[in-house]
Design a protein around this motif. Sequence first.
Motif, mmCIF file in Angstrom:
data_model
loop_
_atom_site.group_PDB
_atom_site.id
_atom_site.type_symbol
_atom_site.label_atom_id
_atom_site.label_comp_id
_atom_site.label_asym_id
_atom_site.label_seq_id
_atom_site.Cartn_x
_atom_site.Cartn_y
_atom_site.Cartn_z
ATOM 1 N N GLY A 194 -3.396 -9.176 80.343
ATOM 2 C CA GLY A 194 -2.399 -9.638 79.385
ATOM 3 C C GLY A 194 -1.962 -8.518 78.463
ATOM 4 O O GLY A 194 -1.631 -7.423 78.909
ATOM 5 N N ASP A 195 -2.017 -8.790 77.150
ATOM 6 C CA ASP A 195 -1.555 -7.796 76.172
ATOM 7 C C ASP A 195 -2.691 -6.965 75.584
ATOM 8 O O ASP A 195 -2.517 -6.320 74.556
ATOM 9 C CB ASP A 195 -0.813 -8.503 75.022
ATOM 10 C CG ASP A 195 0.669 -8.646 75.333
ATOM 11 O OD1 ASP A 195 1.080 -8.240 76.427
ATOM 12 O OD2 ASP A 195 1.401 -9.175 74.473
ATOM 13 N N LEU A 196 -3.854 -6.971 76.207
ATOM 14 C CA LEU A 196 -4.993 -6.271 75.601
ATOM 15 C C LEU A 196 -4.969 -4.772 75.867
ATOM 16 O O LEU A 196 -5.492 -3.991 75.086
ATOM 17 C CB LEU A 196 -6.302 -6.870 76.115
ATOM 18 C CG LEU A 196 -6.472 -8.354 75.750
ATOM 19 C CD1 LEU A 196 -7.621 -8.966 76.520
ATOM 20 C CD2 LEU A 196 -6.677 -8.511 74.249
ATOM 21 N N THR A 254 -1.303 -16.237 79.382
ATOM 22 C CA THR A 254 -2.400 -15.477 78.766
ATOM 23 C C THR A 254 -2.493 -15.716 77.258
ATOM 24 O O THR A 254 -3.577 -15.683 76.694
ATOM 25 C CB THR A 254 -2.264 -13.958 78.999
ATOM 26 O OG1 THR A 254 -0.996 -13.519 78.481
ATOM 27 C CG2 THR A 254 -2.368 -13.612 80.471
ATOM 28 N N HIS A 255 -1.334 -15.926 76.597
ATOM 29 C CA HIS A 255 -1.340 -16.226 75.161
ATOM 30 C C HIS A 255 0.046 -16.698 74.762
ATOM 31 O O HIS A 255 0.981 -16.674 75.572
ATOM 32 C CB HIS A 255 -1.809 -15.027 74.333
ATOM 33 C CG HIS A 255 -0.920 -13.818 74.403
ATOM 34 N ND1 HIS A 255 -0.711 -13.106 75.561
ATOM 35 C CD2 HIS A 255 -0.165 -13.189 73.447
ATOM 36 C CE1 HIS A 255 0.103 -12.099 75.319
ATOM 37 N NE2 HIS A 255 0.461 -12.132 74.041
ATOM 38 N N HIS A 256 0.193 -17.101 73.503
ATOM 39 C CA HIS A 256 1.388 -17.867 73.145
ATOM 40 C C HIS A 256 2.631 -17.054 72.821
ATOM 41 O O HIS A 256 3.697 -17.619 72.602
ATOM 42 C CB HIS A 256 1.071 -18.777 71.946
ATOM 43 C CG HIS A 256 0.933 -18.021 70.649
ATOM 44 N ND1 HIS A 256 -0.283 -17.548 70.206
ATOM 45 C CD2 HIS A 256 1.849 -17.633 69.734
ATOM 46 C CE1 HIS A 256 -0.097 -16.921 69.053
ATOM 47 N NE2 HIS A 256 1.181 -16.953 68.739
ATOM 48 N N HIS A 257 2.571 -15.736 72.778
ATOM 49 C CA HIS A 257 3.753 -14.963 72.393
ATOM 50 C C HIS A 257 4.940 -15.286 73.303
ATOM 51 O O HIS A 257 4.774 -15.457 74.507
ATOM 52 C CB HIS A 257 3.449 -13.461 72.401
ATOM 53 C CG HIS A 257 2.626 -13.031 71.216
ATOM 54 N ND1 HIS A 257 1.899 -11.877 71.194
ATOM 55 C CD2 HIS A 257 2.431 -13.623 70.015
ATOM 56 C CE1 HIS A 257 1.282 -11.768 70.015
ATOM 57 N NE2 HIS A 257 1.589 -12.827 69.291
ATOM 58 N N PRO A 258 6.144 -15.380 72.674
ATOM 59 C CA PRO A 258 7.316 -15.871 73.416
ATOM 60 C C PRO A 258 7.653 -15.057 74.667
ATOM 61 O O PRO A 258 8.192 -15.608 75.622
ATOM 62 C CB PRO A 258 8.464 -15.765 72.403
ATOM 63 C CG PRO A 258 7.859 -15.472 71.086
ATOM 64 C CD PRO A 258 6.431 -15.094 71.270
#
Length: 501
Positions: free
Chosen positions: A378-380, A298-302
């Motif tokens: 994701g993180d939204l 979903t996005h690049h966070h580790p």
Amino acid sequence: MTTPPVPPSGAPRPKFRDSAVVVLVRGRGDALEAFWVQRSEAVPVQPGFHAFVGGKVDAADTLLPLDGVDDEFERAARACAIREALEETGVLVALEGAADAATLATAREQLLAGTVTLPELAERHGWRFDASQLTFAGRWQTPAFAPVRFDTLFFLARVPEGQEASIVPGELEHGEWIRPADAIARWERGEVTFAAPILWTMRDLAVGEENLASRLADAPRRASTPARLVELQHGIVLHAMKTRPLPPAQHTNAYFIGERDCLLVDPGSGEPEALEELFGVADLLATQGRRVKLILVTHHHPDHTGGVAACRERFGAPVVGHIALSPHLKLDRVVGDGDSIELPSGHTKWSLKVLSTPGHTRDHIALWLESRRVLFCGDLVPGGPGSVIIDPPDGDMGDYLATLDRMAALEPATIFPAHGSPQGAAVRRIKALAKHRREREVRVLAALGDSERTLAELLPLAYDDTKPELWPLAERSLLAHLMLLEKGGRAVRLGERWRRG
Ligand SMILES: [Zn+2]
């Protein structure tokens, strides 16, 4: 039905809340039905989900006399089950003798109003309870992904002759009798969302009453052997991996999506132990004909990418993400707004639409499964209390608010977030987050006042409702608010200081 022993409470259970569930049944054979409810959109835990009636053990539950039950937790849980059944359905189970409808209706009202406790009612009416009429039906503990975890004893009880179950709208939206096979069919079609214990209980009920009690008591063990599938909707398996996300989360939810070829979303941990667990779930799914064919990030966070390389190798599956993710991670394919990911159809048409959803990060994408009105966000949207960190310059408050509005406009029914619990009441939740941000913006503007202030000076004014240990994170969101205000000409930056525009 005989009652198998309840496993002893044993070791301390620090993080769990004691609770009880009562599975009300009526009829026999093919006509066997269970009473289930849909939780209201407004409740904090599992809004919109289907469930059996039940709830947390309260202090008075420990005071109800129940012969023949030695274990303290079990006795309180049985009392809780009796109380919850009366409160939520108006049915009084496990009573020795009978009670008339008018007495029960009044008792229910008083319980709901909190003017009386169940032990007080028992004393007033001379009620004595026969604990053996509540058949132990499994001890279930909420898995680690959930911010609130329950240690729950399930009990099975027949509705006594002459009593009717009914719902008082409030915490519950709706209640009905359903044949277990019909409940499972609705779940398979993605029409209802519920936790694993409901599924396992319905499955055992669907088999019939032979050895029912011992099968139900054993269901939690079977449900976690060889791995526990958290499949709140058929074809959507959540596996929480221990990661290091921002507090209060401690896990990242990886999702296996699909009924045959599967999409794996956000395998976030590269730790060998966490990967072994994930592979264990994948192996179990493979025995059911479900195999990972594609991996999406979903996005690049580790805490979303940590396990991607290992999963690519293990499953031989390509990795996809937004093009802005490519500097952070090797992608085999890029996807952008409006692209769709097609998986083989089963009970559901698995056509997932990619949405570019910047705000938390520039490269953030969400997945929209329109056939079920499900959003993988994701993180939204956090799956629990609190809000999302918007950390400039990658995070952008204006983008985030636009993303929230766009997601709310889709009118999703259920959200599956990267951290915490999936939830119904999705539109309500998304709108609440947007409202919270807009209220925060008003506070930030008020904090600016007429003088020039640094972030450190603004923080206690604009975030006085936030714990000081979270201020370092809040400071990033504060900056994001100020940058958005600056864009609109309502704030001006002067080096390290800010004033009203
Ligand atoms: Zn993130």
